[in-house]
Each structure stands twice: as structure tokens, then as C-alpha cells.
Design an enzyme around this catalytic site. Sequence first.
Site, mmCIF file in Angstrom:
data_model
loop_
_atom_site.group_PDB
_atom_site.id
_atom_site.type_symbol
_atom_site.label_atom_id
_atom_site.label_comp_id
_atom_site.label_asym_id
_atom_site.label_seq_id
_atom_site.Cartn_x
_atom_site.Cartn_y
_atom_site.Cartn_z
ATOM 1 N N MET A 1 0.847 -1.172 0.000
ATOM 2 C CA MET A 1 0.000 0.000 0.000
ATOM 3 C C MET A 1 0.891 1.232 0.000
ATOM 4 O O MET A 1 2.004 1.207 0.488
ATOM 5 C CB MET A 1 -0.899 0.004 1.225
ATOM 6 C CG MET A 1 -1.980 -1.050 1.129
ATOM 7 S SD MET A 1 -3.402 -0.912 2.221
ATOM 8 C CE MET A 1 -2.843 -0.188 3.674
ATOM 9 N N ASP A 2 0.341 2.314 -0.524
ATOM 10 C CA ASP A 2 1.107 3.548 -0.569
ATOM 11 C C ASP A 2 0.701 4.467 0.576
ATOM 12 O O ASP A 2 -0.189 4.159 1.372
ATOM 13 C CB ASP A 2 0.960 4.223 -1.936
ATOM 14 C CG ASP A 2 -0.460 4.636 -2.256
ATOM 15 O OD1 ASP A 2 -1.271 4.835 -1.328
ATOM 16 O OD2 ASP A 2 -0.780 4.776 -3.446
ATOM 17 N N LEU A 3 1.350 5.607 0.652
ATOM 18 C CA LEU A 3 1.133 6.566 1.732
ATOM 19 C C LEU A 3 -0.307 7.060 1.799
ATOM 20 O O LEU A 3 -0.809 7.373 2.871
ATOM 21 C CB LEU A 3 2.093 7.753 1.551
ATOM 22 C CG LEU A 3 2.072 8.819 2.628
ATOM 23 C CD1 LEU A 3 2.476 8.224 3.970
ATOM 24 C CD2 LEU A 3 2.996 9.945 2.258
#
Length: 149
Positions: A1-3
Site C-alpha cells: 500500500m502507498d502513503l
Amino acid sequence: MDLNSEGLLLLTNDGALARRLELPSHQWVRRYRVRVFGLVDEKRLAALAEGSVFDGVRYGAIQAGLDSRRGDNSWLTVSLQEGKNREIRRVMAALNLHVSRLIRVAYGPFQLGTLQKRALEEVPIKTLREQIGGFEAAPRRKAARSVAR
């Protein structure tokens, strides 16, 4: 997952286990709740189930359904197995939809359920053995599910 994503994370200090969890050969479904801005075309969403190509990149089957709509914002449930980097955001952008919220609610047999933000829950070794064929836990290796924000 990204930020800019939130939801279920699986954490481990076992590199071999981490690799097994992320391999597409497990064909574990990753399920997300996605809030998008823009006009949702349900036929185009349904067509994602056949796989798609956007900007020269081939994406596998994506199951996507409209859950609710309020003005220009909609909530979708999106399920996929492949999980390329930023795949959901890129596919939605190709459908002229801007992802404003992305929440992973399941990763294979592991569910977010009622786990609260920043909470951590250890996954019992028995559960790992049941879900991952041939898995044997090494001493001091752990796996947990967590919520990130």
C-alpha cells in the site's frame, strides 16, 4: 500500500513468509473499498473483469462494483488478485475517476473486520498453517495483521 492508502496490513519479520504472502501464485484476492470522484460507468467497471490494458500496461481481472453514489462521489468495492503497484489508482484514472480514499479490507483469508486504527493483532501460527500450505514457523518469527492510516 502507498502513503495515501489505509486499511489492512500484514506484518512479519519472516522474509520467506512475506514472499509467500505476496506471490500471485497464491491467487489470494485483495479486496478494497474505494471512494472515487467522477461519473461511474457501471458497464466499464464490469468490463474490468475481463482484464484490461491502459497506457500499454496489461492488468488482470478486476471485480468492481458500485456500492453507493452521492453527487460526484461514489463508493466502490474492488477485488483483484494481481496487485501491481498503484493498480487501482491507475485503472480508475483510466476510467476518468479520481481515487480520493482507498481502504484495503481483506487480503486473502485475512480480514480487517473491527480492528481499530493503529491496532495490532497477532495471527496464530495455526491460522497461518491452515491458510498457507507447507508453512512451518521458525522460532521467534511472527505474523500480525494491522491497520494503517
